[in-house]
Design an enzyme around this catalytic site. Structure first.
Site, PDB file in Angstrom:
ATOM      1  CG  HIS A 153       5.085   8.215   6.538  1.00 14.71           C
ATOM      2  ND1 HIS A 153       3.986   7.935   7.320  1.00 14.71           N
ATOM      3  CD2 HIS A 153       5.614   7.018   6.213  1.00 14.71           C
ATOM      4  CE1 HIS A 153       3.856   6.619   7.465  1.00 14.71           C
ATOM      5  NE2 HIS A 153       4.840   6.050   6.801  1.00 14.71           N
ATOM      6  CG  ASP A 172      -0.259  -0.172   2.543  1.00 18.92           C
ATOM      7  OD1 ASP A 172       0.732  -0.929   2.598  1.00 18.92           O
ATOM      8  OD2 ASP A 172      -0.696   0.433   3.536  1.00 18.92           O
ATOM      9  CD  GLU A 193       3.442  -0.945   7.568  1.00 18.17           C
ATOM     10  OE1 GLU A 193       3.603  -0.893   8.807  1.00 18.17           O
ATOM     11  OE2 GLU A 193       3.538   0.054   6.826  1.00 18.17           O
ATOM     12  CD  GLU A 194       2.492   3.273   5.632  1.00 15.52           C
ATOM     13  OE1 GLU A 194       2.331   3.763   6.767  1.00 15.52           O
ATOM     14  OE2 GLU A 194       3.602   3.165   5.099  1.00 15.52           O
TER      15      GLU A 194
END
Length: 392
Positions: free
Chosen positions: A358, A78, A134-135
């Site tokens: 990020h 993702d 995962e996020e």
């Protein structure tokens, strides 16, 4: 064919895949196009796989010897919400979505390793786990529930990091990432006119006091030898400049590496909130949402990963991890089921500044794809050798 020659031969394909993933990022549990690209590549490599559909993951299987040990390798699929500012020619074309955490690289590394393992299968089985979400959402739990770890002896994964140079791999046993918890503080005061504050209970004032007070939980109540973080990332309050807010909401995250410290911070947060509310005649409620547990590498598997890293980058490229990251990673759910090790791959080119994960400007040196693929290939072989010797 030598490993170096094989890596160089598949590198252009890894770059092509990485750029395709990067151009079309998808958010957690929405990785439809991403999954199609992965499945197309596995078909090209003649690797059988199972797909759980949109919102699920892909499990590829390389069988060198049916009765040999089974090792799992994992990559996350993702992307993140956000608008990319890298200016790359293959930058995201999906508005509000980008690969700001290197998952495009992780998938490409694992597909590169798949090509290497298929070319020269080890005397055991390798499970390739391409995991959604995962996020957010804990996609690892989806893979576990689907049976991805059935018969698997150990699992290995990794993450690109620009804090370190290409050609470096960080390996350690024990705790390497933090427990993550989310908290929401809801404040209810009494609204009123901005000109007559004595008739109201100002939720903004209560919120401001709480923002400052909760910072003392770590600075004054937790030993500096126990890494901990409390961050308030969202504040919502008020409807107009001349209206005293009746409601306010604070949202934030708690990061800890030890259960007693986590418990103390949560209890302290509730204590401070209750006392601040009583001080100002407001009602303050605290809600805790448990997040990902810490990633705790097991000792034997960390040693296997260390030996594999030595063969790939040599002693000069092996970097110990002295302190756990305060980031969180749902790889932890796998390690609650079976042994394993999570490593980090250096991904900064010489002369680059350290742009953090990020960030909308995040990118990594694609030379790191070679290191990651070679490591995944070697760690699977090293683990199969180690477990086969134990069973003989």
């Amino acid at each position: 064919m030598s490993r170096l020659t094989l890596i160089e031969s598949i590198f252009p394909r890894m770059v092509e895949l990485r750029r395709t993933f990067h151009r079309y990022p998808e958010l957690a549990f929405e990785e439809e196009r991403t999954a199609l690209v992965i499945m197309e590549e596995l078909r090209r490599l003649d690797i059988p796989f199972e797909y759980g559909g949109v919102g699920g993951g892909i499990v590829g299987k390389i069988t060198g010897q049916d009765d040999g040990p089974t090792i799992a390798l994992r990559a996350d699929m993702d992307g993140l919400p956000g608008d990319e500012t890298t200016g790359l020619p293959f930058a995201s074309v999906n508005p509000g979505r980008m690969h700001a955490c290197g998952h495009d690289g992780h998938m490409s590394m694992l597909l590169g390793a798949a090509a290497m393992l298929k070319e020269n299968p080890p005397p055991g089985r390798v499970v390739l786990i391409f995991q959604p979400a995962e996020e957010r959402g804990g996609g690892a739990k989806v893979m576990i529930q689907s049976g991805a770890l059935d018969r698997v002896k150990a699992i290995f994964g990794g993450h690109v990091m620009r804090q370190f140079r290409v050609g470096e791999i960080m390996v350690a046993h024990g705790t390497i990432t933090a427990q993550s918890d989310k908290f929401t503080i809801r404040i209810r005061g009494r609204g009123g006119h901005g000109a007559r504050p004595h008739e109201a209970v100002d939720a903004v004032v209560v919120a401001g006091l709480l923002i400052m007070a909760v910072q003392t939980l770590v600075s004054r109540e937790i030993s500096p030898f126990h890494p901990s973080v409390v961050t308030i990332g969202q504040v919502q309050a008020g409807t107009a400049a001349n209206v005293i807010a009746e409601h306010a909401v604070l949202q934030g995250t708690i990061r800890t590496t030890e259960r007693p410290v986590r418990r103390h911070i949560i209890e302290g947060l509730k204590r401070i909130a209750k006392a601040t509310g009583a001080l100002h005649n407001a009602i303050v409620d605290v809600e805790i949402s448990e997040g990902y547990p810490p990633v705790v590498n097991t000792q034997q598997e960390a040693e296997i990963a260390r030996l594999a890293a030595l063969k790939v980058v040599g002693q000069q490229g092996l970097v110990p991890i002295d302190n756990p990251s305060m980031g969180a990673e749902d790889f932890a759910y796998y390690l609650k089921q079976i042994p394993g090790c999570y490593v980090r791959f250096g991904a900064r080119r010489e002369g680059w500044e350290n742009i953090p994960l990020h960030s909308p400007a995040f990118d990594f040196d694609e030379e790191a794809l070679k290191v990651g693929a070679a490591f995944f290939d070697e760690v699977a072989r090293e683990a199969i050798r180690a477990y086969a010797q134990e069973e003989s």
